[in-house]
Each structure stands twice: as structure tokens, then as C-alpha cells.
Design a protein around this motif. Sequence first.
Motif, mmCIF file in Angstrom:
data_model
loop_
_atom_site.group_PDB
_atom_site.id
_atom_site.type_symbol
_atom_site.label_atom_id
_atom_site.label_comp_id
_atom_site.label_asym_id
_atom_site.label_seq_id
_atom_site.Cartn_x
_atom_site.Cartn_y
_atom_site.Cartn_z
ATOM 1 N N TYR A 49 0.805 -1.214 0.000
ATOM 2 C CA TYR A 49 0.000 0.000 0.000
ATOM 3 C C TYR A 49 0.843 1.272 0.000
ATOM 4 O O TYR A 49 0.314 2.378 -0.009
ATOM 5 C CB TYR A 49 -0.952 0.019 1.208
ATOM 6 C CG TYR A 49 -0.309 -0.316 2.536
ATOM 7 C CD1 TYR A 49 0.444 0.617 3.251
ATOM 8 C CD2 TYR A 49 -0.446 -1.604 3.071
ATOM 9 C CE1 TYR A 49 1.036 0.285 4.450
ATOM 10 C CE2 TYR A 49 0.151 -1.938 4.286
ATOM 11 C CZ TYR A 49 0.885 -0.990 4.968
ATOM 12 O OH TYR A 49 1.471 -1.322 6.144
ATOM 13 N N ILE A 50 2.165 1.118 -0.009
ATOM 14 C CA ILE A 50 3.057 2.273 -0.078
ATOM 15 C C ILE A 50 3.281 2.646 -1.545
ATOM 16 O O ILE A 50 3.523 1.776 -2.388
ATOM 17 C CB ILE A 50 4.421 1.964 0.585
ATOM 18 C CG1 ILE A 50 4.229 1.652 2.073
ATOM 19 C CG2 ILE A 50 5.389 3.131 0.401
ATOM 20 C CD1 ILE A 50 3.646 2.790 2.885
ATOM 21 N N THR A 51 3.208 3.929 -1.843
ATOM 22 C CA THR A 51 3.477 4.404 -3.199
ATOM 23 C C THR A 51 4.974 4.329 -3.465
ATOM 24 O O THR A 51 5.770 4.963 -2.771
ATOM 25 C CB THR A 51 3.005 5.858 -3.383
ATOM 26 O OG1 THR A 51 1.596 5.929 -3.160
ATOM 27 C CG2 THR A 51 3.327 6.363 -4.778
ATOM 28 N N VAL A 52 5.356 3.526 -4.455
ATOM 29 C CA VAL A 52 6.769 3.363 -4.814
ATOM 30 C C VAL A 52 6.940 3.773 -6.274
ATOM 31 O O VAL A 52 6.268 3.243 -7.160
ATOM 32 C CB VAL A 52 7.244 1.912 -4.622
ATOM 33 C CG1 VAL A 52 8.724 1.790 -4.988
ATOM 34 C CG2 VAL A 52 7.017 1.462 -3.187
ATOM 35 N N ILE A 53 7.847 4.708 -6.507
ATOM 36 C CA ILE A 53 8.148 5.173 -7.859
ATOM 37 C C ILE A 53 9.498 4.605 -8.261
ATOM 38 O O ILE A 53 10.529 4.952 -7.690
ATOM 39 C CB ILE A 53 8.183 6.715 -7.924
ATOM 40 C CG1 ILE A 53 6.847 7.304 -7.466
ATOM 41 C CG2 ILE A 53 8.512 7.188 -9.341
ATOM 42 C CD1 ILE A 53 6.863 8.818 -7.323
ATOM 43 N N HIS A 54 9.501 3.710 -9.247
ATOM 44 C CA HIS A 54 10.748 3.110 -9.734
ATOM 45 C C HIS A 54 11.245 3.930 -10.919
ATOM 46 O O HIS A 54 10.584 4.009 -11.953
ATOM 47 C CB HIS A 54 10.517 1.664 -10.169
ATOM 48 C CG HIS A 54 10.137 0.750 -9.040
ATOM 49 N ND1 HIS A 54 11.038 0.342 -8.080
ATOM 50 C CD2 HIS A 54 8.953 0.164 -8.723
ATOM 51 C CE1 HIS A 54 10.423 -0.458 -7.210
ATOM 52 N NE2 HIS A 54 9.156 -0.578 -7.580
#
Length: 324
Positions: free
Chosen positions: A310-315
Motif C-alpha cells: 500500500y506504499i506508493t513506490v516510484i521506480h
Amino acid sequence: MQSISATNIEYYQIITGYITELEIYDTHESYIQARKLAGYPDINLKLIGHLDLVFMENSIITNYSSMNKSDCPTSDVEQYVRFKLGDKVIEGTFCGVAFSEGNYVEVVVDQIEGGTYFAYALRQPAEHLLWLHPYATTGTEAHLNRSSPPKPLRLKALGGIGILIGILGVVQAFTQGSFVPLLLVFLGLMCLLPLRMFSNIQKEVNSGSTIANRIFATLGYANPKRFDITEEENLVINKLECLSQHYLESYEGPLTNSEDIIQEFIEKYKNQQSPEDTENDKLLKQFMRLQKDGMQWVYLYRSAPTIPNYITVIHTEDNETKLV
């Protein structure tokens, strides 16, 4: 001036990728000036994380140096960084920065005015290092089983001198019928100032950090409010303490000072390679070789928890080249 924007009261975001265009600033003045030259909006650093405590620590060092006419570092205890992950501009505050361009990192961030991101933690998976925002090392409930550290002896002595000077000033003002001796009272209060500031910092630190709560929750640690990163690191370095104590007890060389003997052991140990080294041994030796003056709030960890879904992760990196 603009303050940070709270995107989520419980969690931050994470941006991953390879560091490019890294810039490091040794003082907040140089950092603010660089932001202005780059066209970024003004920010009030005292409203970001625990930078108010950092500025207080800088004041203690400056005041102590001035009163004792001693040599102290002229730069601030903290450093400011700005770099890119992909096209994302990351800013942050760390101490004794030892990461560099090309390193793969996972950065815990919050977006600030102007579209850039402020980093509250930076994880280097290859080195098993976690860089944290100053004083954001323990959750708000982690302090419950920990005793408060004692005040430094020099600060205690300075506080005692301040009290005596103040009392002397009051007595002289009363007996001489003059207000001039009250200047001693003022001088006494100035001597008490560093002690008061140190006490304020310790009170804040011992109560834990809401910033740490959010960092550890974002990274996926269980019970983030009770998590203390120093305990995680201690699990790795306890072996070093036992080995150094054994070296000290069995030492038969020319050195007589115990600190010099321990330092000799550390220099030997960190450069040794043994087939019996465990993964923790290798990580610890690598960390010891990396260490330099001024490094604070950076910790060695054994294993990283899984980032919650549920954490927003930007790769920003190419998935095919991402380090695991």
C-alpha cells in the motif's frame, strides 16, 4: 516562506533508482543559496523534520566554542544533499554523506513545494546501510525501556559555574546597593544556556520521533513505534565488541592506552579477510572501511523488511537492471 506539505499522516512515499547529479552542501546557508540560484521556492527548514533540533545543536557547539575559546568545526553538524533519481529531484539532510553518484538507493520521501521531494531516509541495499534524517532513529514508544543518557560533565560544570556566578551577582547587588553586579547574573544565565539547550534536545530525543514512526512504517518494519534502529545495528556489532575486549585483555604490545589498543585492533580487523567471515562480518568490515569523521544517523542493518504493497513506490530505474 513555504513549509513541507503532508501528503499522508502515516506514511511517506518511496522513490528508487540510481543517483545522478549529486550535490552536497556543508551548511544550511549554502544549501538555501543553491536553492535560490536553482529557482526553487523558499522553504522554512525549521519546519522540516527535526532540523530545529539540529540548529539547536549547532548553537550549542558555537556557544560552547565561544565561551571556552576552543577550536570547533566551523561547518554545521548536518549536510544537505540534492540529487536526481531519474527525472525526480531529491533533497535531504544527512550527516557525513558517503553515498555517491551511480549508487542504487531506495529513498523515503515527501513532496515539498516546488515539485521536489525531501528525503527522510535513504537505503543502500548493496551496502546494507540506512541513512536517516537527524534524530529520527527510534519510534515514539521505543524509549520506554531505555534509560536517559547522562549530561556531559563539562556541561554540568558549566551549569554549576553559571549558578554560582548568578548567586554572587545577586549578593553583591544587595550588599553594595548597585545594579552593576547584576551583570554577573546575566553572565551566569549565559553559562546556563548550553545546559538548557542540551536538556531540551535530550527531552525531544528520549520521547522518540514521529518522523521515525512514519519512516519505519513506510519501509515495512513491524511495530514501527517500538522500533529502534540502533538495536538492529547492535546485533551486528556485538561480536566486534567481544573481539575487541578479548584483544585488549590479551594484548602484549608496546601501546599502553586502552583506546589506542582498541583502535589498533579495529584497523587490523576491518582490513582482514577470513574464510570464516559470516555475511554479517563482511558487512561490518565494509561499513567500518566506509566510516569517516562526521558520519551520524547512518546504520548497518542485517535484512530489510518487504515494503508494504500500500506504499506508493516510484521506480525510476530500468527494472532489468534493478539491484535486489
